[in-house]
Design an enzyme around this catalytic site. Structure first.
Site, PDB file in Angstrom:
ATOM      1  N   ALA A 110      48.809  69.468  82.287  1.00 15.72           N
ATOM      2  CA  ALA A 110      48.602  69.698  80.559  1.00 15.72           C
ATOM      3  C   ALA A 110      47.316  68.877  80.159  1.00 15.72           C
ATOM      4  CB  ALA A 110      50.018  68.831  80.016  1.00 15.72           C
ATOM      5  N   TYR A 111      46.903  67.823  80.870  1.00 12.80           N
ATOM      6  CA  TYR A 111      45.578  67.238  80.659  1.00 12.80           C
ATOM      7  C   TYR A 111      44.343  68.046  80.701  1.00 12.80           C
ATOM      8  CZ  TYR A 111      41.628  63.796  80.666  1.00 12.80           C
ATOM      9  OH  TYR A 111      40.528  63.246  80.198  1.00 12.80           O
ATOM     10  N   ALA A 112      44.634  68.725  81.915  1.00 10.75           N
ATOM     11  CA  ALA A 112      43.267  69.564  82.395  1.00 10.75           C
ATOM     12  C   ALA A 112      43.260  70.747  81.319  1.00 10.75           C
ATOM     13  CB  ALA A 112      43.541  69.857  83.868  1.00 10.75           C
TER      14      ALA A 112
END
Length: 246
Positions: A154-156
């Site tokens: 999700a962060y990436a």
């Protein structure tokens, strides 16, 4: 507190911690007047201001929610009122919530989307409207987009969006003499990165780079200073600052 003459003016979002603090101090050392943005840590932001002024630099702090367009417009107003304009915007503000995709709490996805994607749109929108000729916008991506570490889906994904925003905005500002780039750090020894990681994990990550150490906030600030200052022919790029991991 006011800026005079040909002094360049920088806004550093997320300037109260980690990479943002190092970037703010480095740009001030390069002679810029710096508005240190913070979201929830006024005391830490004032520490950065105090450190800059102790070295003879010019800085002050201001609060805003980067995803709130009214507050961010007011942030840019503050920079213009205090220092006369805006020449550099370094957008380090972001949040990182880690989980394998299958177990991801979708509320965490929404939180990261709001800060990392919407926040980048909001800050970049003001930067696109207000940066003076010769200006530079520096967004923050991550090397994880390319490296593909487990747990960072999700962060990436939010930072992949930052890459796209950066590449296209650089072209949308044709004729403005404003550069738009992103820095993509690798593992860097900041509180955000180290939080929740055991010593074995940190040691493993430190060994990934051929230089066999974690990045330091100062390493990333060096890259920011390059893009904010002399690098006028670097534009529309995502610059990987990770010691050679990938």
């Amino acid at each position: 507190m006011s800026s005079t003459g040909n002094t360049r003016v920088a806004i550093v979002t997320g300037g109260s911690g980690g990479i943002g603090r190092a970037a703010a101090q480095r740009l001030a050392a390069d002679g810029m007047s710096v508005l240190v943005h913070y979201a929830g840590h006024p005391a830490r932001a004032e520490e950065v201001v105090a450190a800059i002024t102790a070295e003879g630099g010019t800085a002050s702090a201001a609060r805003a929610d980067v995803a709130d367009e009214t507050q961010v417009a007011a942030l840019f107003d503050t920079a213009e009122q205090r220092y006369g304009g805006v020449d550099v915007v370094v957008h380090t503000a972001g949040i990182m919530l880690l989980s394998p995709l299958a177990e991801l709490d979708l509320d965490d996805l929404d939180r990261m989307h709001r800060t990392n994607i919407r926040g980048t749109f909001v800050v970049d929108q003001q930067a696109a409207r207000r940066l003076r000729p010769g200006g530079a916008l520096v967004n923050f991506s991550t090397s994880v987009v390319k490296i593909g570490q487990v747990g960072y889906t999700a962060y990436a994904a939010t930072k992949g969006a930052v890459d796209a925003i950066t590449l296209i905005l650089a072209r949308e500002l044709r004729g403005r003499d404003v550069t738009v780039n992103a820095v993509a750090p690798g593992p860097t020894a900041t509180p955000l990165f180290l939080d929740g990681k055991d010593e074995e994990t940190v040691d493993h990550l430190a060994k990934l780079a051929p230089l066999e150490r974690l990045g330091r906030p100062e390493d990333i600030a060096e890259t920011v200073a390059f893009l904010a200052g002399p690098a006028r022919w670097v534009n529309g790029q995502v610059l990987y600052a990770n010691g050679g991991i990938a």
